[in-house]
Design an enzyme around this catalytic site. Structure first.
Site, mmCIF file in Angstrom:
data_model
loop_
_atom_site.group_PDB
_atom_site.id
_atom_site.type_symbol
_atom_site.label_atom_id
_atom_site.label_comp_id
_atom_site.label_asym_id
_atom_site.label_seq_id
_atom_site.Cartn_x
_atom_site.Cartn_y
_atom_site.Cartn_z
ATOM 1 N N GLU B 49 0.745 -1.075 -0.164
ATOM 2 C CA GLU B 49 -0.162 0.061 0.027
ATOM 3 C C GLU B 49 0.996 1.186 0.009
ATOM 4 O OE1 GLU B 49 -3.701 1.541 2.856
ATOM 5 O OE2 GLU B 49 -3.106 -0.468 3.135
ATOM 6 N N ASP B 60 -5.431 9.690 9.528
ATOM 7 C CA ASP B 60 -4.093 9.232 10.146
ATOM 8 C C ASP B 60 -3.759 9.789 11.318
ATOM 9 O OD1 ASP B 60 -3.010 7.590 7.765
ATOM 10 O OD2 ASP B 60 -3.449 9.229 6.650
ATOM 11 N N TYR B 174 -11.562 -4.123 3.654
ATOM 12 C CA TYR B 174 -10.468 -3.354 4.814
ATOM 13 C C TYR B 174 -11.048 -3.282 5.750
ATOM 14 C CZ TYR B 174 -6.397 -0.306 5.862
ATOM 15 O OH TYR B 174 -5.285 0.079 6.465
#
Lengths: 418, 276
Positions: B49, B60, B174
């Site tokens: 990734e 993040d 995911y």
């Protein structure tokens, strides 16, 4: 000086173009939506359900209305600014009749408490014991800290390090009321970065925490909820205008960063096609420099903080850091409904510079004995450009969205250096 | 170029759990990123990734935020990233998934963006701020051009949402293992095991688990709970950023191998166990 040309079409668009209710995905036309990590999607759904359940609930409304009256001090006056009006009068005595909607007289000194109070009542009903918020100028942070103290809830405020410095008075106020102010150093250390950090906190603590977003920005349902909780500004204005002169205002004028005070004033009048709606953005050092925050004037459509809207961005879609002397307008995005009102040409958006705003702040202080917030001063400053273009004696209502005590250091420094 | 789905098919045949390392493009520079991709490919990565640095990475934590900021400060541009991928991808066994926020895609235009990444040799796409409700406009053109768009499921997702997401997700699903942003954590929430079982009952698509996995023991734990892939990000990004570029590349080489070992059933051990 504004570098922005007047819109070629200053006539209001027809009413058909005005979608005031976002669709099921939270869109005003193409703007809005929910561009957030999956983790937050259930929380947004929960918030929307709670809002739909309580918005017309008699118990919720009774509690909110009583607090707005006894705690916040509503209704705020619609004040005729006699000497400011005289300042812009033509030799024949005609000229704009200028009224100020005195949101600066609210408890905590700005309109922000309307939304913070109503959201905290929602949070209580959702059984959330912890509240987070972002703040730029500190007014939304102070309002949130205030209502958290009032209801005994844990309160964490995210604030950019640069804003903490220029709005240190508000940092102290928040801490006095028991809030934790967390500095955000990322990026330019301003409102954008504080908002990102608040969203990260929410992603992490979503099961126990309610995020009181402070503008008509962010993912659906925030733009709708925040607007509706500020709509009282326009609703009161309509009643007061009817009492004072038996009609509608001709022009509404408000500053726009994220755009909550402007939406609060505009919302009631969007369907009144005779009423001109004008939003004033921060041109910083000028829209042709790199230092401005004039999103609607200079931006392109993009996605920031969960919503599609106009955005200051570079060729790669990286968000550009904004600049304004006013911490509350120092934001590269804007609420999606403003993008919609711009695109449908129902509202007009212009910009004024830092020095225009400081001059307007001084003018209002000297002519009316009212020191407005630097944010508010942007709306006042636009009179310099608007009044010469008007004919007759139209009635202008300016949202006097906040008081300027918090800004005196910034203004003093600006005047020293200019 | 191998598609993400084909990659999982062959892993399943070999009953292997995939290792998916994540690194941020352009940190410390794109030359190092290119080298790192090759090193990871040789050190046991099955898919890689690659994060496109973004100014406002909402999903993040501090490590990847800081890496993105450094990469942007060095002037890393999307075109440079794609040029680098184009030159390196033919030498890799592992397919590359691009991890990017939505605004850079929207800004370039969905069709041109997809065409450019396809031409560069990218196999898949993960867009952390594009939930199912907003994804339709990307999923269809991506399927037509042959880019797998993998959607995310969170611990807060309802069963109905999980089912709908699983139906639309391409390549794999995911699973975000924490309510939170990316970053290293001391333990993996045990509810990940329940979530894995829950998703397994709703779909036969492969499931990759990411966010918060930073040690070989944690990777092994997630594999033992039944994950088809383990995604490790911040722990790689941090190692790659420490010291000189060469030291960083050496560190991720070792780390990748130790993760691979942890999630690979060791035939030698099984054999000796049977002998006992």
């Amino acid at each position: 000086m504004t570098l922005t040309p007047l819109s070629s079409n200053s006539q209001p668009a027809d009413n058909q173009a005005s979608t005031q209710t976002p669709d099921i995905l939270g869109r005003f036309g193409q703007f809005g939506g929910k561009y957030v990590p999956e983790t937050l999607m259930p929380a947004l759904t929960e918030l929307e359900a709670a809002y739909q359940q309580y918005r017309n609930d008699p118990g919720f409304q009774a509690e909110l209305q009583q607090l707005l009256r006894d705690y916040v001090g509503r209704a705020t006056p619609l004040y005729f600014a006699e000497r400011l009006t005289a300042h812009y009068a033509r030799p024949d005595g005609t000229g704009a009749q200028i009224y100020l909607k005195r949101e600066d007289l609210n408890h905590t000194g700005a309109h922000k408490i309307n939304n913070a109070l109503a959201q905290v009542l929602l949070a209580k009903r959702m059984n959330k014991q912890r509240i987070i918020a972002e703040t730029g100028a500190g007014q939304h942070g102070v309002a949130t800290a205030t209502v958290c103290a009032r209801f005994g809830l844990d309160c964490v405020i995210y604030m950019g390090v640069q804003d903490m410095e220029r709005q240190s008075l508000n940092v102290f106020r928040m801490r006095l009321m028991g809030a934790e102010v967390r500095p955000v150093a990322a990026g330019t250390g301003t409102l954008k970065d504080a908002t990102s950090e608040a969203i990260r906190d929410w992603v992490t603590n979503v099961e126990t925490t309610h995020y009181i977003l402070g503008s008509v920005a962010g993912p659906h349902p925030y733009p709708m909820i925040v607007r509706d909780f500020h709509a009282v500004i326009g609703q009161e204005t309509r009643v007061q205008a009817m009492e004072k002169w038996g009609g509608l205002p001709d022009i509404l004028l408000a500053c726009v960063g994220g755009g909550s005070n402007a939406m609060g004033l505009f919302h009631e009048f969007v369907k009144e096609s005779s009423v001109r709606l004008i939003g004033v953005e921060a041109a910083g050092e000028g829209v042709n420099t790199e230092k401005h925050a004039a999103t609607l004037t200079m931006g392109r459509v993009g996605v920031l903080h969960g919503a599609m809207s106009y955005l200051l961005q570079d060729e790669d879609g990286q968000v550009i850091e904004a600049h304004s002397i006013s911490a509350g307008l120092d934001y590269p995005g804007v609420g999606p409904e403003h993008s919609y009102l711009k695109e449908s040409r129902r509202a007009e958006y212009y910009s004024v510079t830092d020095s225009d705003a400081v001059a307007a702040l001084q003018r209002l202080a000297q002519l009316e004995g009212i020191i407005p917030a630097l944010e508010t001063a942007h709306a006042i400053a636009y009179l310099e450009f608007l009044c010469p273009q008007l004919s007759g004696s139209p009635r202008i209502v300016i949202n006097c969205s906040g008081r300027g005590d918090k800004d005196v250091h910034t203004v003093a420094k600006f005047l020293e250096n200019s | 170029m191998t598609s993400i789905s084909d990659c999982f098919k062959s892993l399943r045949e070999r009953r292997n759990c995939a290792l998916i390392p994540f690194i941020t493009a352009g940190d410390p520079d794109l030359e190092t990123t290119a080298k790192a991709l090759q090193v990871l490919d040789a050190a046991g990565a099955d898919i890689i990734e690659l994060g496109v640095p973004y100014s406002d990475p909402l999903a993040d934590g501090p490590v990847i935020q800081a890496a993105a900021t450094r990469a942007l400060q060095r002037g890393t541009r999307l075109n440079h990233v794609l040029e680098m991928v184009q030159s390196v991808s033919p030498t890799l066994r592992s397919p590359i998934i691009l991890f990017t926020y939505y605004n850079p895609i929207l800004n370039r235009g969905i069709q041109p963006f997809l065409k450019q990444i396809k031409d560069a040799g990218v196999a898949g796409l993960v867009v952390p701020d594009l939930p199912l409700e907003e994804a339709a406009g990307l999923l269809k053109p991506a399927a037509e051009i042959g880019i797998d768009v993998t959607l995310l499921v969170a611990p807060t997702s309802s069963a109905e949402r999980i089912e709908a997401i699983a139906r639309q997700s391409q390549g794999f699903i995911y699973l975000v293992s924490v309510t939170g942003v990316t970053g290293m954590r001391s333990g993996i929430e045990t509810r990940v095991e329940d979530l894995l079982q829950q998703i397994r009952q709703l779909t036969d698509k492969p499931i990759g688990v990411g966010f918060g996995i930073s040690e070989p023991e944690q990777a092994q734990q997630v594999k033992d709970w039944g994950a088809d892939a383990v995604i490790v990000g911040s722990a790689f990004v941090k190692r790659l950023a420490d010291g000189t570029p060469q030291q960083g590349v050496d560190a991720i080489n070792q780390f990748c191998q130790s993760l691979k070992t942890a999630i690979t059933s060791n035939p030698a051990n099984n054999f000796s166990a049977e002998e006992d």
